[in-house]
Design an enzyme around this catalytic site. Structure first.
Site, PDB file in Angstrom:
ATOM      1  N   LYS A 194      52.205  -7.572 -24.026  1.00  0.00           N
ATOM      2  CA  LYS A 194      52.298  -8.230 -22.716  1.00  0.00           C
ATOM      3  C   LYS A 194      53.735  -8.712 -22.584  1.00  0.00           C
ATOM      4  O   LYS A 194      54.102  -9.754 -23.126  1.00  0.00           O
ATOM      5  CB  LYS A 194      51.323  -9.409 -22.669  1.00  0.00           C
ATOM      6  CG  LYS A 194      50.812  -9.759 -21.287  1.00  0.00           C
ATOM      7  CD  LYS A 194      51.868 -10.113 -20.265  1.00  0.00           C
ATOM      8  CE  LYS A 194      52.299 -11.572 -20.359  1.00  0.00           C
ATOM      9  NZ  LYS A 194      53.383 -11.893 -19.408  1.00  0.00           N
ATOM     10  N   SER A 247      58.038 -20.017 -25.714  1.00  0.00           N
ATOM     11  CA  SER A 247      58.355 -21.444 -25.737  1.00  0.00           C
ATOM     12  C   SER A 247      57.370 -22.225 -26.621  1.00  0.00           C
ATOM     13  O   SER A 247      56.261 -21.751 -26.901  1.00  0.00           O
ATOM     14  CB  SER A 247      58.316 -21.995 -24.318  1.00  0.00           C
ATOM     15  OG  SER A 247      57.006 -21.860 -23.818  1.00  0.00           O
ATOM     16  N   THR A 250      53.785 -23.142 -24.834  1.00  0.00           N
ATOM     17  CA  THR A 250      52.877 -21.994 -24.772  1.00  0.00           C
ATOM     18  C   THR A 250      52.439 -21.603 -26.179  1.00  0.00           C
ATOM     19  O   THR A 250      51.265 -21.287 -26.416  1.00  0.00           O
ATOM     20  CB  THR A 250      53.564 -20.792 -24.081  1.00  0.00           C
ATOM     21  OG1 THR A 250      54.156 -21.237 -22.873  1.00  0.00           O
ATOM     22  CG2 THR A 250      52.579 -19.692 -23.767  1.00  0.00           C
ATOM     23  N   GLU A 269      56.830 -17.431 -32.946  1.00  0.00           N
ATOM     24  CA  GLU A 269      58.298 -17.577 -33.011  1.00  0.00           C
ATOM     25  C   GLU A 269      58.696 -18.352 -31.761  1.00  0.00           C
ATOM     26  O   GLU A 269      58.635 -17.816 -30.655  1.00  0.00           O
ATOM     27  CB  GLU A 269      58.984 -16.202 -33.011  1.00  0.00           C
ATOM     28  CG  GLU A 269      58.716 -15.373 -34.230  1.00  0.00           C
ATOM     29  CD  GLU A 269      59.344 -15.923 -35.487  1.00  0.00           C
ATOM     30  OE1 GLU A 269      60.120 -16.894 -35.406  1.00  0.00           O
ATOM     31  OE2 GLU A 269      59.032 -15.401 -36.556  1.00  0.00           O
ATOM     32  N   CYS A 303      67.133 -17.685 -28.767  1.00  0.00           N
ATOM     33  CA  CYS A 303      66.402 -18.761 -29.459  1.00  0.00           C
ATOM     34  C   CYS A 303      67.166 -19.279 -30.667  1.00  0.00           C
ATOM     35  O   CYS A 303      67.073 -20.452 -31.004  1.00  0.00           O
ATOM     36  CB  CYS A 303      65.033 -18.265 -29.891  1.00  0.00           C
ATOM     37  SG  CYS A 303      65.122 -16.811 -30.947  1.00  0.00           S
ATOM     38  N   GLU A 399      65.274 -28.560 -25.585  1.00  0.00           N
ATOM     39  CA  GLU A 399      65.896 -27.235 -25.570  1.00  0.00           C
ATOM     40  C   GLU A 399      66.235 -26.858 -24.126  1.00  0.00           C
ATOM     41  O   GLU A 399      65.367 -26.899 -23.258  1.00  0.00           O
ATOM     42  CB  GLU A 399      64.915 -26.193 -26.144  1.00  0.00           C
ATOM     43  CG  GLU A 399      65.497 -24.800 -26.215  1.00  0.00           C
ATOM     44  CD  GLU A 399      64.451 -23.712 -26.488  1.00  0.00           C
ATOM     45  OE1 GLU A 399      63.320 -23.827 -25.989  1.00  0.00           O
ATOM     46  OE2 GLU A 399      64.778 -22.749 -27.188  1.00  0.00           O
TER      47      GLU A 399
HETATM   48  P1  NDP Z   1      57.109 -18.581 -22.374  1.00  0.00           P
HETATM   49  O1  NDP Z   1      56.424 -19.316 -23.458  1.00  0.00           O
HETATM   50  O2  NDP Z   1      57.075 -19.127 -21.016  1.00  0.00           O
HETATM   51  O3  NDP Z   1      56.521 -17.100 -22.255  1.00  0.00           O
HETATM   52  C1  NDP Z   1      56.486 -16.185 -23.340  1.00  0.00           C
HETATM   53  C2  NDP Z   1      55.471 -15.098 -23.051  1.00  0.00           C
HETATM   54  O4  NDP Z   1      54.159 -15.684 -23.017  1.00  0.00           O
HETATM   55  C3  NDP Z   1      55.652 -14.430 -21.688  1.00  0.00           C
HETATM   56  O5  NDP Z   1      55.266 -13.069 -21.777  1.00  0.00           O
HETATM   57  C4  NDP Z   1      54.679 -15.215 -20.822  1.00  0.00           C
HETATM   58  O6  NDP Z   1      54.291 -14.514 -19.678  1.00  0.00           O
HETATM   59  C5  NDP Z   1      53.522 -15.383 -21.784  1.00  0.00           C
HETATM   60  N1  NDP Z   1      52.638 -16.499 -21.474  1.00  0.00           N
HETATM   61  C6  NDP Z   1      52.883 -17.598 -20.704  1.00  0.00           C
HETATM   62  N2  NDP Z   1      51.808 -18.416 -20.709  1.00  0.00           N
HETATM   63  C7  NDP Z   1      50.866 -17.829 -21.500  1.00  0.00           C
HETATM   64  C8  NDP Z   1      49.547 -18.189 -21.921  1.00  0.00           C
HETATM   65  N3  NDP Z   1      48.988 -19.325 -21.536  1.00  0.00           N
HETATM   66  N4  NDP Z   1      48.877 -17.351 -22.749  1.00  0.00           N
HETATM   67  C9  NDP Z   1      49.440 -16.214 -23.178  1.00  0.00           C
HETATM   68  N5  NDP Z   1      50.691 -15.802 -22.815  1.00  0.00           N
HETATM   69  C10 NDP Z   1      51.394 -16.610 -21.993  1.00  0.00           C
HETATM   70  O7  NDP Z   1      58.599 -18.361 -22.880  1.00  0.00           O
HETATM   71  P2  NDP Z   1      59.806 -17.664 -22.101  1.00  0.00           P
HETATM   72  O8  NDP Z   1      59.435 -16.256 -21.727  1.00  0.00           O
HETATM   73  O9  NDP Z   1      60.259 -18.608 -21.040  1.00  0.00           O
HETATM   74  O10 NDP Z   1      60.906 -17.543 -23.257  1.00  0.00           O
HETATM   75  C11 NDP Z   1      61.791 -18.562 -23.553  1.00  0.00           C
HETATM   76  C12 NDP Z   1      61.351 -19.300 -24.787  1.00  0.00           C
HETATM   77  O11 NDP Z   1      61.150 -18.384 -25.856  1.00  0.00           O
HETATM   78  C13 NDP Z   1      62.395 -20.279 -25.285  1.00  0.00           C
HETATM   79  O12 NDP Z   1      61.779 -21.501 -25.619  1.00  0.00           O
HETATM   80  C14 NDP Z   1      62.946 -19.624 -26.541  1.00  0.00           C
HETATM   81  O13 NDP Z   1      63.453 -20.523 -27.464  1.00  0.00           O
HETATM   82  C15 NDP Z   1      61.765 -18.863 -27.043  1.00  0.00           C
HETATM   83  N6  NDP Z   1      62.170 -17.715 -27.867  1.00  0.00           N
HETATM   84  C16 NDP Z   1      61.964 -17.777 -29.220  1.00  0.00           C
HETATM   85  C17 NDP Z   1      62.382 -16.747 -30.030  1.00  0.00           C
HETATM   86  C18 NDP Z   1      62.151 -16.763 -31.508  1.00  0.00           C
HETATM   87  O14 NDP Z   1      62.229 -15.710 -32.139  1.00  0.00           O
HETATM   88  N7  NDP Z   1      61.868 -17.905 -32.130  1.00  0.00           N
HETATM   89  C19 NDP Z   1      63.070 -15.576 -29.475  1.00  0.00           C
HETATM   90  C20 NDP Z   1      63.196 -15.612 -28.051  1.00  0.00           C
HETATM   91  C21 NDP Z   1      62.752 -16.660 -27.276  1.00  0.00           C
HETATM   92  P3  NDP Z   1      55.112 -14.738 -18.315  1.00  0.00           P
HETATM   93  O15 NDP Z   1      56.567 -14.710 -18.628  1.00  0.00           O
HETATM   94  O16 NDP Z   1      54.706 -13.562 -17.519  1.00  0.00           O
HETATM   95  O17 NDP Z   1      54.672 -16.074 -17.791  1.00  0.00           O
END
Ligand code: NDP
Length: 495
Positions: A194, A247, A250, A269, A303, A399
């Protein structure tokens, strides 16, 4: 300004009425509701994607389940490796197409999309391909007493867990998606991905390339949509593992739900508020180009990148002056222009979030340099350095995931460690110094999953990656991923 020519194949792909990729083909969407994909540099709609219903998600999971039981889990490991390598070859052949799709939907500089996102996707896929033939159990000699001369032996088997749900964020969709694909496929698992609603196209295209690579239908599926689609996916009873990158809020919700779903395996992650410690002996002219590049790469939407610079008191003024001068040289512009050094933020909600932090900093007179959004079209903000008002300042704690970095002075090593660890996050940190003895003493005291010395933000498939505290659960890469994607079965034999 001279922008790269958009390939005809990219234009055609963006113009398609995308559905979901299920069981080896694109399936038209059941509903007419669409999500618009916006180019963050121009704010123009470049394509639209479908929103998966629960029924569509179930079809994708069912397809992955059938492919697991009837094809992939029984495919010889060598063949699994060959097919992952073939997929890597196809990514290489389609590198420019994939890079342009990423740039058009994320605002990532085209050279970063080419030389980091796509190039590293190839490296990671080949690394995981190599693991297929090297996953094994162990033999043991039990100590059970023998009354009548009977003997015992024992061994362990590593078996793929089954269908994996891969939930991917928007910052490096292709590469992070392929971390999950590589880990799943090399161990014999199948996957339903997804992608983020903002950056979906590159993974939809990759799923097509996987079929060309000879990976059987159903082994890789992609469903598109918003958070709700991710929820349907992780709640499917046939999903045996959730691999989530995104994030902290989530991630925590997903982890809690996974435990309720009969203890579905989960790896998380998540975010960070990463520290870079610049010690008293650091030569600023030498380190600044590398430090600033590692910090502001992809406009800070990484991240692992630092958001807090801790600078020894003796170097604080020199640091802020030289860093400000260097950041003022960053050429901001279209991400499709190879000469640009700094592009837009990836999407409007994220731009609004970063703007909110910049507004607070401006109101409280905390800006050292930058601090402004750019008027006009596109989600552009200046690379920014801030002062903070102590360790309870929200700008020190939260963050931003953008090009916004605190600069904090420290005097002693104790104060440095206390401030670095004053965070709910623990993803990465770095120490900038030639005093190796001091660095080696500090490293064990830092609460982070990765610590670098004189470098930051470099991920390598041979080195485990993941967070401590609220930054995550589990490790990716190296051999650390194997535990997460396989069940360890113990076998004992009496003879
Ligand atoms: P989100 O947590 O908003 O979303 C991540 C994914 O989860 C997206 O595909 C999102 O869909 C989906 N999602 C959202 N809500 C749900 C739910 N309730 N159940 C299941 N899936 C869900 O993060 P972002 O996309 O905004 O990414 C940024 C964040 O990711 C930052 O905090 C960053 O630090 C972290 N990150 C961490 C990394 C690591 O390796 N540690 C690497 C890269 C980023 P949709 O976008 O369609 O809402």
């Amino acid at each position: 300004m001279s922008e790269v020519q958009i390939l005809a194949s990219v234009q055609q792909f963006m113009a398609r009425q995308h559905g979901h990729f299920i069981d080896g083909q694109t399936i038209p969407a059941e509903t007419s509701e669409r999500i618009e994909l916006i180019n963050p540099a121009t704010e123009q709609v470049v394509s639209t994607i479908a929103i998966a219903t629960q029924n569509e998600v179930e079809k994708a999971v069912q397809s992955a389940y059938e492919a697991f039981h009837h094809a992939w889990a029984n495919t010889p490991p060598y063949e699994r490796g060959l097919k992952l390598n073939k997929l890597a070859d196809l990514v290489e052949q389609h590198a420019e197409e994939l890079a342009q799709l990423e740039t058009l939907t994320t605002g990532k500089l085209i050279n970063l999309a080419r030389h980091l996102e796509v190039a590293q996707t190839i490296v990671f896929l080949r690394y995981f391909a190599g693991w297929a033939t090297k996953i094994h159990g162990q033999t043991m000699q039990p100590s059970i007493p023998s009354m009548n001369g009977e003997k015992y032996t024992a061994y362990t088997l590593r078996q793929p867990v089954g269908v994996v749900a891969g939930i991917v964020p928007w910052n490096f969709s292709l590469m992070i998606g392929c971390w999950k694909i590589g880990s799943a496929l090399t161990t014999g698992c199948t996957i339903v991905l997804k992608p983020s609603e903002f950056t979906t196209l590159s993974l939809l295209r990759l799923a097509e390339l996987a079929i060309e690579a000879g990976i059987p239908a159903g082994v890789i599926n992609v469903v598109t949509g918003k958070g709700e689609t991710g929820q349907y996916l992780m709640n499917s009873p046939l999903v045996k593992k959730v691999s989530f990158t995104g994030s902290v809020p989530t991630g925590i919700a997903i982890g809690q739900q996974a435990m309720k779903n009969d203890l579905t395996r989960v790896s998380l992650e998540l975010g960070g508020k990463n520290a870079a410690a610049i010690l008293a002996d650091a030569n600023l002219d030498e380190i600044l180009p590398t430090l600033l590049q590692a910090t502001f790469v992809h406009q800070g939407q990484v991240c692992a990148a630092p958001e807090r610079f801790f600078v020894h008191q003796s170097k604080y003024d020199e640091f802020t002056q030289k860093a400000t001068a260097a950041l003022q040289q960053f050429t901001m512009g279209s991400p499709l222009d190879e000469a640009s050094m700094f592009g837009p933020l990836s999407n409007k909600p994220h731009f609004e979030k970063v703007k909110h932090y910049l507004d607070i900093a401006n109101q409280k007179d905390q800006v050292i340099c930058g601090g402004q959004t750019i008027q006009g079209t596109g989600y552009f903000v200046e690379p920014t350095l801030l002062k903070v008002q102590g360790t309870d300042d929200p700008l020190f704690i939260e963050e931003t995931f953008g090009p916004v970095v605190d600069v904090i002075a420290f005097e002693s090593d104790e104060e440095l460690i206390r401030m670095i660890n004053h965070s709910r996050f623990g993803l990465t940190a770095s120490i900038w110094s030639n005093d190796l003895a001091k660095a080696l003493r500090l490293i064990p005291q830092i609460e982070a999953g990765s610590v670098w010395v004189n470098m930051h933000t470099f991920l390598d498939p041979a080195v485990p990656f993941g967070g401590v505290k609220a930054s995550g659960l589990g490790r990716e890469f190296s051999d650390a991923f194997i535990d997460d994607y396989t069940e360890l079965k113990s076998v004992m034999i009496r003879y």
